[in-house]
Design a protein around this motif. Structure first.
Motif, PDB file in Angstrom:
ATOM      1  N   GLY A 139       0.811  -1.209   0.000  1.00 40.01           N
ATOM      2  CA  GLY A 139       0.000   0.000   0.000  1.00 40.01           C
ATOM      3  C   GLY A 139       0.845   1.259   0.000  1.00 40.01           C
ATOM      4  N   LEU A 140       1.926   1.255   0.767  1.00 37.17           N
ATOM      5  CA  LEU A 140       2.808   2.419   0.809  1.00 37.17           C
ATOM      6  C   LEU A 140       3.567   2.586  -0.501  1.00 37.17           C
ATOM      7  CD1 LEU A 140       4.181   2.053   4.441  1.00 37.17           C
ATOM      8  CD2 LEU A 140       2.634   3.826   3.587  1.00 37.17           C
ATOM      9  N   VAL A 141       4.000   1.484  -1.093  1.00 33.21           N
ATOM     10  CA  VAL A 141       4.737   1.547  -2.361  1.00 33.21           C
ATOM     11  C   VAL A 141       3.841   2.098  -3.466  1.00 33.21           C
ATOM     12  CG1 VAL A 141       5.819   0.125  -4.157  1.00 33.21           C
ATOM     13  CG2 VAL A 141       6.400  -0.234  -1.755  1.00 33.21           C
ATOM     14  N   ALA A 142       2.545   1.791  -3.404  1.00 32.24           N
ATOM     15  CA  ALA A 142       1.616   2.272  -4.425  1.00 32.24           C
ATOM     16  C   ALA A 142       1.469   3.791  -4.376  1.00 32.24           C
ATOM     17  CB  ALA A 142       0.255   1.602  -4.252  1.00 32.24           C
ATOM     18  N   GLY A 143       1.667   4.390  -3.194  1.00 29.39           N
ATOM     19  CA  GLY A 143       1.444   5.816  -3.062  1.00 29.39           C
ATOM     20  C   GLY A 143       2.691   6.664  -2.924  1.00 29.39           C
ATOM     21  N   SER A 144       3.864   6.057  -2.898  1.00 27.91           N
ATOM     22  CA  SER A 144       5.110   6.804  -2.700  1.00 27.91           C
ATOM     23  C   SER A 144       6.221   6.206  -3.539  1.00 27.91           C
ATOM     24  CB  SER A 144       5.538   6.757  -1.230  1.00 27.91           C
ATOM     25  OG  SER A 144       4.587   7.354  -0.400  1.00 27.91           O
ATOM     26  N   GLU A 145       7.262   6.986  -3.718  1.00 30.15           N
ATOM     27  CA  GLU A 145       8.451   6.478  -4.400  1.00 30.15           C
ATOM     28  C   GLU A 145       9.543   6.297  -3.363  1.00 30.15           C
ATOM     29  OE1 GLU A 145       9.787   7.823  -8.042  1.00 30.15           O
ATOM     30  OE2 GLU A 145       7.797   8.312  -8.804  1.00 30.15           O
ATOM     31  N   PHE A 146      10.099   5.108  -3.321  1.00 25.17           N
ATOM     32  CA  PHE A 146      11.161   4.799  -2.376  1.00 25.17           C
ATOM     33  C   PHE A 146      12.454   4.545  -3.130  1.00 25.17           C
ATOM     34  CE2 PHE A 146       7.264   3.697  -0.149  1.00 25.17           C
ATOM     35  CZ  PHE A 146       7.477   4.311   1.079  1.00 25.17           C
ATOM     36  N   ASP A 147      13.558   4.900  -2.489  1.00 22.84           N
ATOM     37  CA  ASP A 147      14.872   4.646  -3.062  1.00 22.84           C
ATOM     38  C   ASP A 147      15.401   3.276  -2.660  1.00 22.84           C
ATOM     39  OD1 ASP A 147      15.487   7.315  -4.334  1.00 22.84           O
ATOM     40  OD2 ASP A 147      14.960   7.928  -2.299  1.00 22.84           O
ATOM     41  N   LEU A 148      14.844   2.708  -1.579  1.00 16.19           N
ATOM     42  CA  LEU A 148      15.269   1.409  -1.079  1.00 16.19           C
ATOM     43  C   LEU A 148      14.184   0.862  -0.171  1.00 16.19           C
ATOM     44  CD1 LEU A 148      17.698  -0.665  -0.759  1.00 16.19           C
ATOM     45  CD2 LEU A 148      18.280   0.616   1.306  1.00 16.19           C
ATOM     46  N   HIS A 166      10.700  -0.918  -9.590  1.00 17.32           N
ATOM     47  CA  HIS A 166      10.585  -0.898  -8.138  1.00 17.32           C
ATOM     48  C   HIS A 166      11.972  -0.661  -7.537  1.00 17.32           C
ATOM     49  CE1 HIS A 166      12.342  -4.899  -7.477  1.00 17.32           C
ATOM     50  NE2 HIS A 166      11.697  -5.265  -8.561  1.00 17.32           N
ATOM     51  N   PRO A 167      12.005  -0.173  -6.312  1.00 18.17           N
ATOM     52  CA  PRO A 167      13.302   0.112  -5.691  1.00 18.17           C
ATOM     53  C   PRO A 167      14.051  -1.170  -5.358  1.00 18.17           C
ATOM     54  CG  PRO A 167      11.514   0.500  -4.139  1.00 18.17           C
ATOM     55  CD  PRO A 167      10.881   0.177  -5.457  1.00 18.17           C
ATOM     56  N   PRO A 168      15.355  -1.057  -5.154  1.00 17.52           N
ATOM     57  CA  PRO A 168      16.128  -2.227  -4.734  1.00 17.52           C
ATOM     58  C   PRO A 168      15.689  -2.686  -3.352  1.00 17.52           C
ATOM     59  CG  PRO A 168      17.507  -0.260  -4.773  1.00 17.52           C
ATOM     60  CD  PRO A 168      16.179   0.127  -5.317  1.00 17.52           C
ATOM     61  N   LEU A 169      15.980  -3.942  -3.070  1.00 16.95           N
ATOM     62  CA  LEU A 169      15.591  -4.557  -1.805  1.00 16.95           C
ATOM     63  C   LEU A 169      16.818  -4.935  -0.997  1.00 16.95           C
ATOM     64  CD1 LEU A 169      12.903  -6.900  -3.333  1.00 16.95           C
ATOM     65  CD2 LEU A 169      12.426  -4.987  -1.813  1.00 16.95           C
ATOM     66  N   LEU A 170      16.737  -4.698   0.299  1.00 18.84           N
ATOM     67  CA  LEU A 170      17.716  -5.193   1.258  1.00 18.84           C
ATOM     68  C   LEU A 170      16.957  -6.043   2.253  1.00 18.84           C
ATOM     69  CD1 LEU A 170      20.342  -5.415   2.863  1.00 18.84           C
ATOM     70  CD2 LEU A 170      19.853  -3.145   3.825  1.00 18.84           C
ATOM     71  N   PHE A 171      17.228  -7.335   2.239  1.00 23.37           N
ATOM     72  CA  PHE A 171      16.561  -8.255   3.153  1.00 23.37           C
ATOM     73  C   PHE A 171      17.372  -8.388   4.423  1.00 23.37           C
ATOM     74  CE2 PHE A 171      14.927  -9.507  -0.965  1.00 23.37           C
ATOM     75  CZ  PHE A 171      13.572  -9.597  -0.704  1.00 23.37           C
ATOM     76  N   ILE A 172      16.660  -8.422   5.553  1.00 23.72           N
ATOM     77  CA  ILE A 172      17.285  -8.689   6.838  1.00 23.72           C
ATOM     78  C   ILE A 172      16.592  -9.898   7.432  1.00 23.72           C
ATOM     79  CG2 ILE A 172      18.100  -6.344   7.265  1.00 23.72           C
ATOM     80  CD1 ILE A 172      15.630  -5.856   8.985  1.00 23.72           C
ATOM     81  N   SER A 173      17.368 -10.803   8.024  1.00 22.53           N
ATOM     82  CA  SER A 173      16.768 -11.999   8.588  1.00 22.53           C
ATOM     83  C   SER A 173      17.720 -12.693   9.540  1.00 22.53           C
ATOM     84  CB  SER A 173      16.377 -12.972   7.471  1.00 22.53           C
ATOM     85  OG  SER A 173      15.733 -14.105   8.019  1.00 22.53           O
ATOM     86  N   ALA A 174      17.147 -13.451  10.455  1.00 23.35           N
ATOM     87  CA  ALA A 174      17.930 -14.244  11.392  1.00 23.35           C
ATOM     88  C   ALA A 174      18.208 -15.642  10.841  1.00 23.35           C
ATOM     89  CB  ALA A 174      17.202 -14.340  12.729  1.00 23.35           C
ATOM     90  N   VAL A 175      17.763 -15.945   9.629  1.00 25.74           N
ATOM     91  CA  VAL A 175      18.051 -17.264   9.055  1.00 25.74           C
ATOM     92  C   VAL A 175      19.552 -17.427   8.925  1.00 25.74           C
ATOM     93  CG1 VAL A 175      15.857 -17.464   7.815  1.00 25.74           C
ATOM     94  CG2 VAL A 175      17.822 -16.456   6.667  1.00 25.74           C
ATOM     95  N   GLU A 176      20.012 -18.649   9.031  1.00 26.86           N
ATOM     96  CA  GLU A 176      21.451 -18.915   9.042  1.00 26.86           C
ATOM     97  C   GLU A 176      22.157 -18.504   7.753  1.00 26.86           C
ATOM     98  OE1 GLU A 176      23.563 -19.865  11.494  1.00 26.86           O
ATOM     99  OE2 GLU A 176      21.807 -19.434  12.703  1.00 26.86           O
ATOM    100  N   ASP A 177      21.587 -18.859   6.625  1.00 29.61           N
ATOM    101  CA  ASP A 177      22.203 -18.564   5.340  1.00 29.61           C
ATOM    102  C   ASP A 177      21.249 -17.749   4.487  1.00 29.61           C
ATOM    103  OD1 ASP A 177      24.608 -20.054   5.735  1.00 29.61           O
ATOM    104  OD2 ASP A 177      23.438 -21.880   5.422  1.00 29.61           O
ATOM    105  N   ARG A 178      21.814 -16.989   3.593  1.00 31.05           N
ATOM    106  CA  ARG A 178      21.000 -16.217   2.658  1.00 31.05           C
ATOM    107  C   ARG A 178      20.234 -17.175   1.752  1.00 31.05           C
ATOM    108  NH1 ARG A 178      21.288 -11.506  -0.967  1.00 31.05           N
ATOM    109  NH2 ARG A 178      20.160 -12.176  -2.799  1.00 31.05           N
ATOM    110  N   PRO A 179      18.910 -17.085   1.732  1.00 33.07           N
ATOM    111  CA  PRO A 179      18.155 -17.905   0.786  1.00 33.07           C
ATOM    112  C   PRO A 179      18.515 -17.525  -0.652  1.00 33.07           C
ATOM    113  CG  PRO A 179      16.736 -17.047   2.523  1.00 33.07           C
ATOM    114  CD  PRO A 179      18.066 -16.355   2.652  1.00 33.07           C
ATOM    115  N   ALA A 180      18.784 -18.512  -1.471  1.00 33.28           N
ATOM    116  CA  ALA A 180      19.256 -18.274  -2.840  1.00 33.28           C
ATOM    117  C   ALA A 180      18.233 -17.555  -3.704  1.00 33.28           C
ATOM    118  CB  ALA A 180      19.649 -19.601  -3.484  1.00 33.28           C
ATOM    119  N   THR A 181      16.975 -17.640  -3.356  1.00 33.75           N
ATOM    120  CA  THR A 181      15.926 -17.076  -4.206  1.00 33.75           C
ATOM    121  C   THR A 181      15.630 -15.597  -3.928  1.00 33.75           C
ATOM    122  OG1 THR A 181      14.250 -17.834  -2.647  1.00 33.75           O
ATOM    123  CG2 THR A 181      14.798 -19.307  -4.491  1.00 33.75           C
ATOM    124  N   LEU A 182      16.313 -14.991  -2.990  1.00 32.83           N
ATOM    125  CA  LEU A 182      16.022 -13.594  -2.672  1.00 32.83           C
ATOM    126  C   LEU A 182      16.680 -12.653  -3.674  1.00 32.83           C
ATOM    127  CD1 LEU A 182      16.386 -13.434   1.204  1.00 32.83           C
ATOM    128  CD2 LEU A 182      14.292 -13.483  -0.137  1.00 32.83           C
TER     129      LEU A 182
END
Length: 116
Positions: A40-49, A74-90
Motif C-alpha cells: 500500500g505504501l509503495v503504491a502511493g510513494s516512491e522509495f529509493d530502497l 521498483h526500488p532495490p531490496l535489502l533483506f534482513i533476517s535471522a536465518v542462518e544462510d541467505r536464501p538463494a531465491t532472494l
C-alpha cells in the motif's frame, strides 16, 4: 532531498531501531508491519530502497519481492533476517540479524550510491 526508505519489519522494536538509525543518518523513513502494508505504501510513494524482513506473518519478504517484481519499476531490496544462510531465491542484498546499526546504515548508503 534525502532518499526515502521503507522499512518492513514485523518486530516493532527492531522496526523502530532501524528507522531511528536511518533517520539519524539523514534518510526519510516510512515503516510497515508486513508486506501487505508495504504494498500500500509503495503504491502511493516512491522509495529509493526497501529494507524488508524475510520471515513475517501474512505476506512475507519473499511474497513482497514477488509482488514488486510484477511492477515495471521498483526500488532495490535489502533483506534482513535471522536465518542462518541467505536464501538463494532472494532478489537483492542480504544482511543477517543480529547486525550493528552502523553496518546497516553503511550498507544502505552503498546500495543507494549503486542505484544512482
Amino acid at each position: 532531498m534525502p532518499e526515502q526508505i521503507l522499512v518492513v519489519e514485523d518486530d516493532r522494536h527492531m522496526r523502530g531501531l532501524v528507522a531511528l538509525a536511518l533517520k539519524q543518518a539523514g534518510y526519510r523513513v516510512q515503516t510497515a508491519e508486513d508486506g501487505v502494508e508495504a504494498l500500500g505504501l509503495v503504491a502511493g510513494s516512491e522509495f529509493d530502497l526497501i529494507i524488508c524482513d524475510v520471515v513475517m506473518p501474512g505476506l512475507d519478504g519473499r511474497g513482497l519481492a514477488e509482488q514488486l517484481a510484477e511492477r515495471p519499476a521498483h526500488p532495490p531490496l535489502l533483506f534482513i533476517s535471522a536465518v542462518e544462510d541467505r536464501p538463494a531465491t532472494l532478489p537483492g542484498a542480504f544482511l543477517k540479524k543480529p547486525f550493528r546499526l552502523e553496518v546497516l546504515v553503511n550498507l544502505v548508503g552503498e546500495l543507494i550510491r549503486r542505484r544512482r
